[in-house]
Design an enzyme around this catalytic site. Structure first.
Site, PDB file in Angstrom:
ATOM      1  N   SER A  71      -2.034   2.753  -3.938  1.00  0.00           N
ATOM      2  CA  SER A  71      -3.385   2.533  -4.305  1.00  0.00           C
ATOM      3  C   SER A  71      -3.863   3.777  -5.120  1.00  0.00           C
ATOM      4  O   SER A  71      -4.340   3.902  -6.249  1.00  0.00           O
ATOM      5  CB  SER A  71      -4.132   1.779  -3.366  1.00  0.00           C
ATOM      6  OG  SER A  71      -3.593   0.629  -3.159  1.00  0.00           O
ATOM      7  N   ASN A 150       5.235  -7.209  -7.720  1.00  0.00           N
ATOM      8  CA  ASN A 150       5.318  -7.421  -6.178  1.00  0.00           C
ATOM      9  C   ASN A 150       5.445  -9.035  -5.621  1.00  0.00           C
ATOM     10  O   ASN A 150       5.735  -9.219  -4.500  1.00  0.00           O
ATOM     11  CB  ASN A 150       4.156  -6.882  -5.488  1.00  0.00           C
ATOM     12  CG  ASN A 150       2.663  -7.088  -6.466  1.00  0.00           C
ATOM     13  OD1 ASN A 150       2.823  -6.804  -7.690  1.00  0.00           O
ATOM     14  ND2 ASN A 150       1.939  -7.715  -5.711  1.00  0.00           N
ATOM     15  N   GLN A 178       6.992  -1.064  -5.536  1.00  0.00           N
ATOM     16  CA  GLN A 178       7.989  -2.148  -4.859  1.00  0.00           C
ATOM     17  C   GLN A 178       9.412  -1.789  -5.420  1.00  0.00           C
ATOM     18  O   GLN A 178      10.401  -2.107  -4.622  1.00  0.00           O
ATOM     19  CB  GLN A 178       7.941  -3.478  -5.698  1.00  0.00           C
ATOM     20  CG  GLN A 178       6.638  -4.351  -5.182  1.00  0.00           C
ATOM     21  CD  GLN A 178       6.834  -4.776  -3.797  1.00  0.00           C
ATOM     22  OE1 GLN A 178       7.798  -4.968  -3.093  1.00  0.00           O
ATOM     23  NE2 GLN A 178       5.436  -4.904  -3.241  1.00  0.00           N
ATOM     24  N   SER A 198       4.914   4.194  -2.335  1.00  0.00           N
ATOM     25  CA  SER A 198       4.199   4.184  -1.198  1.00  0.00           C
ATOM     26  C   SER A 198       5.340   3.803  -0.128  1.00  0.00           C
ATOM     27  O   SER A 198       6.225   2.982  -0.067  1.00  0.00           O
ATOM     28  CB  SER A 198       3.427   2.812  -1.376  1.00  0.00           C
ATOM     29  OG  SER A 198       2.748   2.506  -0.088  1.00  0.00           O
ATOM     30  N   ALA A 199       5.134   4.677   0.962  1.00  0.00           N
ATOM     31  CA  ALA A 199       6.083   4.809   1.986  1.00  0.00           C
ATOM     32  C   ALA A 199       6.459   3.607   2.679  1.00  0.00           C
ATOM     33  O   ALA A 199       7.567   3.247   3.183  1.00  0.00           O
ATOM     34  CB  ALA A 199       5.942   5.857   2.924  1.00  0.00           C
ATOM     35  N   HIS A 200       5.496   2.737   2.936  1.00  0.00           N
ATOM     36  CA  HIS A 200       5.555   1.559   3.993  1.00  0.00           C
ATOM     37  C   HIS A 200       6.346   0.492   3.368  1.00  0.00           C
ATOM     38  O   HIS A 200       6.352  -0.547   3.768  1.00  0.00           O
ATOM     39  CB  HIS A 200       4.107   1.254   4.385  1.00  0.00           C
ATOM     40  CG  HIS A 200       3.189   0.378   3.399  1.00  0.00           C
ATOM     41  ND1 HIS A 200       3.430  -0.963   3.366  1.00  0.00           N
ATOM     42  CD2 HIS A 200       2.449   0.797   2.386  1.00  0.00           C
ATOM     43  CE1 HIS A 200       2.132  -1.362   2.394  1.00  0.00           C
ATOM     44  NE2 HIS A 200       1.742  -0.221   1.880  1.00  0.00           N
ATOM     45  N   THR A 236      -6.653  18.080   3.865  1.00  0.00           N
ATOM     46  CA  THR A 236      -5.319  18.786   4.873  1.00  0.00           C
ATOM     47  C   THR A 236      -3.950  17.469   4.619  1.00  0.00           C
ATOM     48  O   THR A 236      -4.154  16.452   4.818  1.00  0.00           O
ATOM     49  CB  THR A 236      -5.730  18.778   6.188  1.00  0.00           C
ATOM     50  OG1 THR A 236      -6.861  19.683   6.129  1.00  0.00           O
ATOM     51  CG2 THR A 236      -4.703  19.468   7.236  1.00  0.00           C
ATOM     52  N   CYS A 324      -6.178 -20.130  -1.685  1.00  0.00           N
ATOM     53  CA  CYS A 324      -6.645 -20.079  -0.057  1.00  0.00           C
ATOM     54  C   CYS A 324      -6.247 -19.020   0.630  1.00  0.00           C
ATOM     55  O   CYS A 324      -6.597 -18.707   1.746  1.00  0.00           O
ATOM     56  CB  CYS A 324      -6.483 -21.297   0.509  1.00  0.00           C
ATOM     57  SG  CYS A 324      -7.826 -22.518   0.411  1.00  0.00           S
TER      58      CYS A 324
HETATM   59  C1  LIG Z   1       3.198  -3.241  -6.904  1.00  0.00           C
HETATM   60  C2  LIG Z   1       2.047  -2.413  -5.936  1.00  0.00           C
HETATM   61  N1  LIG Z   1       1.501  -1.411  -6.232  1.00  0.00           N
HETATM   62  C3  LIG Z   1       0.508  -1.018  -5.302  1.00  0.00           C
HETATM   63  C4  LIG Z   1       0.557  -1.298  -3.836  1.00  0.00           C
HETATM   64  C5  LIG Z   1      -0.441  -0.727  -3.032  1.00  0.00           C
HETATM   65  O1  LIG Z   1       0.161   0.230  -2.224  1.00  0.00           O
HETATM   66  P1  LIG Z   1      -0.594   0.686  -0.914  1.00  0.00           P
HETATM   67  O2  LIG Z   1      -0.441  -0.400   0.097  1.00  0.00           O
HETATM   68  O3  LIG Z   1       0.509   1.934  -0.316  1.00  0.00           O
HETATM   69  O4  LIG Z   1      -1.874   1.463  -1.194  1.00  0.00           O
HETATM   70  C6  LIG Z   1       1.233  -2.450  -3.680  1.00  0.00           C
HETATM   71  C7  LIG Z   1       1.513  -2.835  -2.162  1.00  0.00           C
HETATM   72  O5  LIG Z   1       0.497  -3.869  -1.635  1.00  0.00           O
HETATM   73  C8  LIG Z   1       2.167  -3.037  -4.511  1.00  0.00           C
HETATM   74  O6  LIG Z   1       3.039  -4.000  -4.158  1.00  0.00           O
HETATM   75 ZN   LIG Z   2      -9.079 -24.380   1.024  1.00  0.00          ZN
END
Ligand SMILES: Cc1ncc(COP(=O)(O)O)c(C=O)c1O
Ligand SMILES: [Zn+2]
Ligand code: FES
Lengths: 390, 141
Positions: A71, A150, A178, A198-200, A236, A324
């Site tokens: 993000s 995504n 992604q 993004s590493a995760h 940092t 939802c």
């Molecule tokens: C296409 C895309 N952009 C941005 C993000 C945001 O990444 P982060 O969770 O590292 O801020 C995601 C993850 O949810 C994503 O799938």
């Molecule tokens: Zn509902």
């Protein structure tokens, strides 16, 4: 638990944790503390990590700037380019199916007086490079198109779009959160000026990412303060996180071809298995030009959250783009963006794999989905009408 | 996210299905919004003798449908009309704030069914509704 929500986030690999651990304890120094030994060690770790990450996307180490995640990288790229290049123009081009990190940033800039064109996508979620070309005006300073979606996994013709932008002299940013570590990326060959990761999403830690900024690109800073990240981003450095990200990405890019082939086999087995065993079901996204780990479906006559809950109770973790689950009254903008009516978009399910996903898990999942969908359909007043017609 | 009660009613909904001899049927919500509830009741001597439902919707929508049918079964029309969405939510031991709108449907479906019963049996009564009738009626095609 069978975890099929790897597009949301992934498990951190043991090898990644081992690589990170020393930077919390022994080598905890501040990389900006110039003359101390721990500071030097931290600096060395940072520069090695930068080399590794750059190497995985065909960049130079000096073009990689670590951030707090995808993000932030998206925010930085878009706001930084828009603000720095205001004298050239105030027009930005993006697509209707971007992640909210891009869309909400663009909406914010619109409030500040910038103009944004949201280019639509086709029924598979793919951007037509010609549409980008036609949207570019003398005022355009930035084009931002996601590498891969995504929700539905569709991979865009990034190289072609990059070529157009390069020709027109417009900066090109791609949200590759992604795609990084999942498909081959070469920023030079693909004419990419800025790229978010993004590493995760590739078995690294949460809260760390990077923005690739091609040498020569004129961009403002987002975080002001100290002179970290070559004076581009204050705070940092998250040394352990950055080391973890580099380790995870290096591993993801090792034997990528081999891992991809295995994943695609599993992915296609899942897609065929679901489409064959569950009637009134559609695949969302492109059949082949999609992320090796992504599947996305819409099941008619049922609602996604109740499907998610039912699967969760049986130990299967997936996600949905229904209203939802999105916390709003509308279903996912991506599913609406590919032209699905609301009532169909409400019944979506995304199952996303990782290299840890096994064939047994896929088999078990395919078997589980059909009966659950049927149970919900038997409860649905919409399905009642269908049965009556048959 | 959901209480145990909600999960119980979601995974084990009471009174699901159709009623062949229903004399009161109400459908509210619409597919576009992601929630539809259809309620079938058999009313005799002013009493809700039997009740069934079908719901297209999220976990909260299914659970409130189930709970609402439990709460009106065997009650008088007057009592059934008095059922509020608040009472249903309380009986379910609460819902997340974002889900309250999904729970309104059950109250409205019951009212719509009773109106249907009045209309069918030539009773000239109009059900008073606290909800947003314009949202509920007419646009489920
Ligand atoms: C296409 C895309 N952009 C941005 C993000 C945001 O990444 P982060 O969770 O590292 O801020 C995601 C993850 O949810 C994503 O799938
Ligand atoms: Zn509902
Ligand atoms: S019956 Fe729908 S709001 Fe009253």
């Amino acid at each position: 638990m069978i975890y099929l929500d790897n597009a949301a986030t992934t498990k951190v690999k043991d090898s990644v944790i081992s690589a990170m651990l020393p930077y919390f304890t022994e080598t905890f120094g501040n990389a900006s503390s110039t003359y101390t030994t721990p500071g030097q060690a931290a600096r060395k770790a940072l520069s090695e990590a930068r080399e590794k990450v750059a190497g995985c996307i065909g960049a130079d180490a000096k073009e990689v700037f670590f951030t707090s995640g995808g993000s932030e990288a998206d925010n930085w790229a878009i706001k930084g380019i828009a603000l720095k290049n205001k004298d050239k123009g105030n027009h930005i081009i993006t697509t209707t199916v971007e992640h909210h990190a891009v869309l909400h940033t663009c909406e914010f800039l619109e409030k500040q007086g910038f103009k944004v064109t949201y280019v639509p996508v086709d029924e598979f979620g793919m951007v037509n490079p010609e549409d980008i070309k036609n949207a570019i005006t003398d005022e355009t300073v930035l084009v931002s198109v996601m590498f891969a979606n995504n929700e539905i996994g569709t991979i865009n013709p990034i190289k072609e779009i990059g070529e157009i932008c390069r020709e027109k002299g417009v900066y090109f940013h791609t949200d590759a959160v992604q795609a990084t570590g999942a498909v081959p990326i070469d920023v030079k060959e693909m004419n990419i000026d800025l790229l978010s990761m993004s590493a995760h999403k590739f078995h690294g830690p949460k809260g760390v990412g990077a923005l690739y900024i091609r040498k020569g690109v004129k961009i403002d800073n987002l975080l002001h303060g100290g002179a970290q990240e070559l004076g581009r981003r204050a705070t940092t450095e998250n040394v352990a996180g950055i080391v973890g990200m580099a380790q995870a990405l290096s591993e993801a890019c090792e034997n990528m071809q081999e891992k991809t082939e295995k994943l695609i086999k599993l992915r296609d087995k899942l897609i065929d298995g679901i489409l064959e065993s569950v009637p009134y079901t559609r695949l969302n996204g492109h059949r082949t030009k999609r992320l090796p780990n992504n599947t996305s479906f819409c099941f008619r006559y049922i609602e996604g959250e109740s499907l998610l809950l039912s699967l969760d109770m049986m130990g299967y973790v997936v996600s949905s783009g229904s209203a939802c689950t999105s916390g709003s009254l509308d279903p996912s903008h991506v599913l609406l963006g590919i032209g699905l009516p609301h009532e169909i978009a409400h019944g979506s399910m995304r199952a996303s794999l990782s290299e840890f996903t096994t064939e047994e898990e896929i088999d078990s999942f395919i078997k589980a989905v059909g009966p659950i969908v049927q149970r919900l359909r038997d409860m649905s007043p919409l399905y009642e009408e269908v049965e009556r017609k048959d | 996210m959901y209480s145990e009660k909600v999960m119980d009613h979601f995974s084990n909904p009471r009174n699901v299905g159709e009623l062949a001899d229903a004399n009161a049927v109400g459908t509210v919500g619409n597919a576009k919004c992601g929630d539809i509830m259809k309620i079938y009741m058999k009313i005799e001597d002013d009493i809700v003798k039997d009740v069934k439902f079908k719901t297209f919707g999220c976990g909260a929508a299914v659970a409130t449908s189930s709970m609402a049918t439990e709460l009106v079964k065997g009650k008088t029309i007057e009592e059934a009309l008095g059922l509020t969405n608040k009472a249903v939510v309380e009986a379910l031991e609460g819902l997340p704030p974002a889900k309250i709108h999904c729970s309104v449907l059950a109250e409205e479906a019951i009212k719509a069914a009773i109106q249907d019963y009045y209309d069918k049996s030539g009773i000239e009564k109009k059900v008073e509704c606290s909800g947003n009738c314009a949202h509920c009626h007419g646009h489920h095609e």
